[in-house]
Scaffold this active site. Sequence first.
Site, PDB file in Angstrom:
ATOM      1  N   GLU A 141      66.557  27.203   0.495  1.00  0.00           N
ATOM      2  CA  GLU A 141      66.492  27.091  -0.965  1.00  0.00           C
ATOM      3  C   GLU A 141      65.599  25.925  -1.375  1.00  0.00           C
ATOM      4  O   GLU A 141      65.746  24.813  -0.860  1.00  0.00           O
ATOM      5  CB  GLU A 141      67.895  26.863  -1.543  1.00  0.00           C
ATOM      6  CG  GLU A 141      68.820  28.052  -1.381  1.00  0.00           C
ATOM      7  CD  GLU A 141      70.115  27.904  -2.183  1.00  0.00           C
ATOM      8  OE1 GLU A 141      70.675  28.930  -2.574  1.00  0.00           O
ATOM      9  OE2 GLU A 141      70.567  26.755  -2.420  1.00  0.00           O
ATOM     10  N   ASN A 155      71.104  27.985   3.425  1.00  0.00           N
ATOM     11  CA  ASN A 155      72.333  28.764   3.520  1.00  0.00           C
ATOM     12  C   ASN A 155      72.265  29.583   4.798  1.00  0.00           C
ATOM     13  O   ASN A 155      71.395  30.436   4.956  1.00  0.00           O
ATOM     14  CB  ASN A 155      72.508  29.650   2.292  1.00  0.00           C
ATOM     15  CG  ASN A 155      72.727  28.814   1.039  1.00  0.00           C
ATOM     16  OD1 ASN A 155      73.495  27.857   1.057  1.00  0.00           O
ATOM     17  ND2 ASN A 155      72.034  29.141  -0.025  1.00  0.00           N
ATOM     18  N   ARG A 192      73.551  32.099   6.363  1.00  0.00           N
ATOM     19  CA  ARG A 192      74.306  33.364   6.305  1.00  0.00           C
ATOM     20  C   ARG A 192      73.481  34.392   5.542  1.00  0.00           C
ATOM     21  O   ARG A 192      72.427  34.070   5.014  1.00  0.00           O
ATOM     22  CB  ARG A 192      75.607  33.126   5.539  1.00  0.00           C
ATOM     23  CG  ARG A 192      75.321  32.520   4.172  1.00  0.00           C
ATOM     24  CD  ARG A 192      76.545  32.427   3.299  1.00  0.00           C
ATOM     25  NE  ARG A 192      76.436  31.385   2.302  1.00  0.00           N
ATOM     26  CZ  ARG A 192      75.828  31.487   1.130  1.00  0.00           C
ATOM     27  NH1 ARG A 192      75.233  32.618   0.797  1.00  0.00           N
ATOM     28  NH2 ARG A 192      75.785  30.483   0.285  1.00  0.00           N
TER      29      ARG A 192
HETATM   30  P1  ADP Z   1      75.026  24.514  -4.032  1.00  0.00           P
HETATM   31  O1  ADP Z   1      75.394  24.091  -2.657  1.00  0.00           O
HETATM   32  O2  ADP Z   1      76.139  24.353  -5.001  1.00  0.00           O
HETATM   33  O3  ADP Z   1      74.332  25.847  -4.031  1.00  0.00           O
HETATM   34  P2  ADP Z   1      72.370  23.401  -4.478  1.00  0.00           P
HETATM   35  O4  ADP Z   1      71.932  22.073  -3.972  1.00  0.00           O
HETATM   36  O5  ADP Z   1      71.845  24.593  -3.780  1.00  0.00           O
HETATM   37  O6  ADP Z   1      73.947  23.416  -4.518  1.00  0.00           O
HETATM   38  O7  ADP Z   1      71.994  23.480  -6.024  1.00  0.00           O
HETATM   39  C1  ADP Z   1      72.509  24.488  -6.862  1.00  0.00           C
HETATM   40  C2  ADP Z   1      71.686  24.565  -8.134  1.00  0.00           C
HETATM   41  O8  ADP Z   1      71.651  23.295  -8.819  1.00  0.00           O
HETATM   42  C3  ADP Z   1      70.231  24.898  -7.932  1.00  0.00           C
HETATM   43  O9  ADP Z   1      70.011  26.285  -7.811  1.00  0.00           O
HETATM   44  C4  ADP Z   1      69.594  24.325  -9.178  1.00  0.00           C
HETATM   45  O10 ADP Z   1      69.812  25.172 -10.284  1.00  0.00           O
HETATM   46  C5  ADP Z   1      70.374  23.055  -9.412  1.00  0.00           C
HETATM   47  N1  ADP Z   1      69.721  21.895  -8.745  1.00  0.00           N
HETATM   48  C6  ADP Z   1      70.008  21.443  -7.523  1.00  0.00           C
HETATM   49  N2  ADP Z   1      69.242  20.385  -7.199  1.00  0.00           N
HETATM   50  C7  ADP Z   1      68.447  20.140  -8.265  1.00  0.00           C
HETATM   51  C8  ADP Z   1      67.448  19.139  -8.567  1.00  0.00           C
HETATM   52  N3  ADP Z   1      67.146  18.186  -7.723  1.00  0.00           N
HETATM   53  N4  ADP Z   1      66.839  19.202  -9.771  1.00  0.00           N
HETATM   54  C9  ADP Z   1      67.167  20.167 -10.663  1.00  0.00           C
HETATM   55  N5  ADP Z   1      68.113  21.103 -10.446  1.00  0.00           N
HETATM   56  C10 ADP Z   1      68.754  21.114  -9.261  1.00  0.00           C
HETATM   57 MG    MG Z   2      72.574  26.365  -3.102  1.00  0.00          MG
END
Ligand code: ADP
Ligand code: MG
Length: 673
Positions: free
Chosen positions: A275, A295, A297
Site C-alpha cells: 500500500e 498486507n 494476504r
Molecule cells: P491500516 O493498517 O488501518 O490499513 P494504513 O497505514 O494502511 O492503516 O492507513 C489507512 C488509511 O489512512 C490510508 O488508506 C489513508 O487513507 C490514510 N493514511 C495513512 N497514512 C497516511 C498519511 N501519511 N497521509 C495521509 N493519509 C494517510
Molecule cells: Mg492499510
Amino acid sequence: MFKRILIANRGEIACRIIRSAHAMGVETVAVYSDADKQALHVKKASAAIHIGDAAAAASYLDGQKIIQAALDSGAQAIHPGYGFLSENPDFVDAVNAAGLVFIGPSADAIRAMGLKDAAKQRISEAGVPVVPGYHGSNQAPDFLKQEADNIGYPLLIKARAGGGGKGMRLVSSPAEFNDALDSAVRESIASFGDGSILLEKFIESPRHIEVQVFGDSSGQVVHLFERDCSLQRRHQKVIEEAPAPGMSDAVRKAMTDAAITAAKAINYTSAGTVEFIVDGAGPLRPDGFWFMEMNTRLQVEHPVTESILGIDLVEWQLLVAAGSPLPKQQSDLRIQGHSLEARLYAEDPSNGFLPVSGKLHRLVFDERCRVDAGVEESDNITPFYDPMIAKIIVHGSNRTDAISAMADALDNTCVAGTQTNLSFLTSLIQQEQFLNASMTTGLIDDCLPELLASKEPEPIDHLLACLALIQWPTEVTQSGFLSGFRLFGAATKRVTLNFQGEEHHHKLVLGPQKSIQFYKDESQFVNGDAPEVSIDLEEITPNFIRFHENGRRVVVDAFVWQSEPFGDSCVYIKRAGLAHNFTSANALTTQEQGSGDANTVKAPMTGVIRVVSTKPGQQVAEGDALVVLEAMKMETTLTAARDGVVEAVYCAPNDSVNDGDVLIQLAVESEKE
Ligand code: ADP
Ligand code: MG
Ligand code: ADP
C-alpha cells in the site's frame, strides 16, 4: 494439487475460495460458529465442521480448533481468507507444525510486515520511499512531541500494530498533539494490546494506491498492477478500482518496481499488497508516492485486479501453495479495460456508518455482473461479524463504461429488511470528484452532507409504498384494474403510512384506466386541491410496481415484508437509486403482541422513546397510538390494547427504556358483568 483444503473463514471470502477450489477439483471443508450453522459458506463447502461459539475468539480466531478440524477432516492445507487468522504468524507456524500447508506467505514474511514501524524500517533499507516520520522505539511522550514538531503538522499518529484505521489520529497543530497521543495509545492498547505508535507526515490531498504482488517458492515475484482505493470512510475502503485513474507509464513503473522490491526484500510468496500513500494534489509523479504498509494476504478488493487481468488469484494461491511456479510471467500480464468494486454493507451512513443487523427479506443482484456475496435472501446479518453483504464488481472497456455499469448494477440491486449503504453508494459514484477522477481519501468526509442529502422520500415514493401495502391480488391487477376496484367497491383508499416515526394519512383516488391520484398527508389538503402525483398503474407484483408517470414508463422495486418480532408490515421502495423503508401504521395499530397486558403498555424491546402522544387523564380508544419507540433501527408504534383512561405516563421523548419497562398505565376499570 491438494485433494482437500480447509477454509478458516466465513462469509463472502469463504464462498469465494470455495468457488475457485471446486473449479480446480479441490474439495473444501468449511468451519462455522454457532451463528453460522445455516450460513452460505457451510452450504457450499464439500463438508463443514462446527468449531465454537458465535464470538470470533471462540471460533474463527481459535487456531487450535481450526487446525484440529483440518486434521480430523483430512484436509492438507488451510486457506485463511482475509481478517481473522490470516496475518497471524504464530498460526502459520502452528499450521506448519501440524504438517499442514498454509495457503499464504511464510510466517517470517508476515512477521516482517506485521508491525508498521519495523516494516517501514526494512522497506526503507531496501530503497523504497516511506512516508517521512518517526518509526523508532523511544515512546516517551516528550520525545515524541519533539519528533512531531520536527516532522511538522498536520501529521498522523498510527498504532504500529494497527489495522482497519484503528489507533490512528490526525493531528493538525502542536496544541492537539498530547491529547491525540494519549487517545491513540489507549485505543491501540485496547485493540491490539500494544501501545507503541509511530509518527508520519500527513500527505495532503492523499490518494491510496496499492500494488498487488504475487510470489512463488522459487523466488519469482510479479506485480499485478495497481488499485486505487481512495474512497474511504473511517480509513476503510468503500469503492475500489483498477487501474488507478491518471496513472502514467513512468509512475506505474516506479510504483510496481517499488512493490516488487518490497516483496523480494522479505522473500514473499503468495498474494500480497503493497500500500502506498500518494500525493494527489496534481498529476501523479514518480517521486510522489510513499510506502505505508504491506498486507500479507488476499485482499477484499482483489476482484478488480482479477477483472482487468482475466486471472483467478485464489487459483494462483492454491497452485503456488502446492509448489507450482507462477502461472504467468510479467510479460503475459496486460490490463484489459477498467474494473470497479463497491462494498455493500448493512450499515447506516447517516449515523456514522454504524453497522446494523437484520434479516435480508429480499436480496437480488444484477445478474450481468460479478457479485461476491456470503449471504443469500432470508439470511441474517448478525452483530458478530463484519456487516458486509456483498461486493459488486463490474468491468468496462474504460472507466466511464465501468462507472455506468456500476450505476446499473446498483440500480438493479435490491436489499430489503435491513438498512444498507446502497443509496449512499449510488450517490457516491455520481459525485463530481469521483467522476472526474480527482478524488482523495478525504472525499467522503468532505462531501458527506451532499452524499447523504435528498434521501427523503418524495410523494411518489409514499404513493408506491401505499400501493405495495394495499396488496391487491395479482389476478385483479392483471385482469383489469378498474374491475379490481369495483370488486372492492371503493374509488378512494386511505392508507396510513409511517416513515421514521411520523404518521402520514394519505388518500388515493382510483380513477378510470388504472389512473391513480395521490393526495399526500390528506389532512393538509382541502377539497379541490390538485393531487400531488398522478400515475397510470400497469402492474403490481410482490417485487415491483410498473407504472407510467408523465408519459414515462417506470419500474421500481417495491417489496413488503413482515418485521420480526411483531409482524408489522414494512415496505421497501427503491426508485431512482434511492431506497426507502416505510412501515404500515395500520399494521402497527392492530398489532397486539408483546406490548403489555390490557392495562399497561410495555416496551417490547430495549430502545429510545421518540414520541409520547398521550397524557394522564386522557380518554383513549383501543388501537390509539400512544408511544413511538425506536429500537433495532426501526420505529415501533405502541398502542392502547383497549378503550380506557390513561392513568400514568412513565416515559418521555429521548428516554432510553429497557425491554419490559412499563411505559403507560391505563386506569383499571371495575369488572363489567
Ligand atoms: P491500516 O493498517 O488501518 O490499513 P494504513 O497505514 O494502511 O492503516 O492507513 C489507512 C488509511 O489512512 C490510508 O488508506 C489513508 O487513507 C490514510 N493514511 C495513512 N497514512 C497516511 C498519511 N501519511 N497521509 C495521509 N493519509 C494517510
Ligand atoms: Mg492499510
Ligand atoms: P429501469 O429502466 O428503471 O432501470 P429496470 O428494468 O432496471 O428499470 O427495473 C428496475 C427494478 O425493477 C429492477 O431493480 C428490478 O429488480 C425490478 N424489475 C423490473 N422488471 C422486473 C421483473 N420482470 N421481475 C422482477 N423485478 C423486476
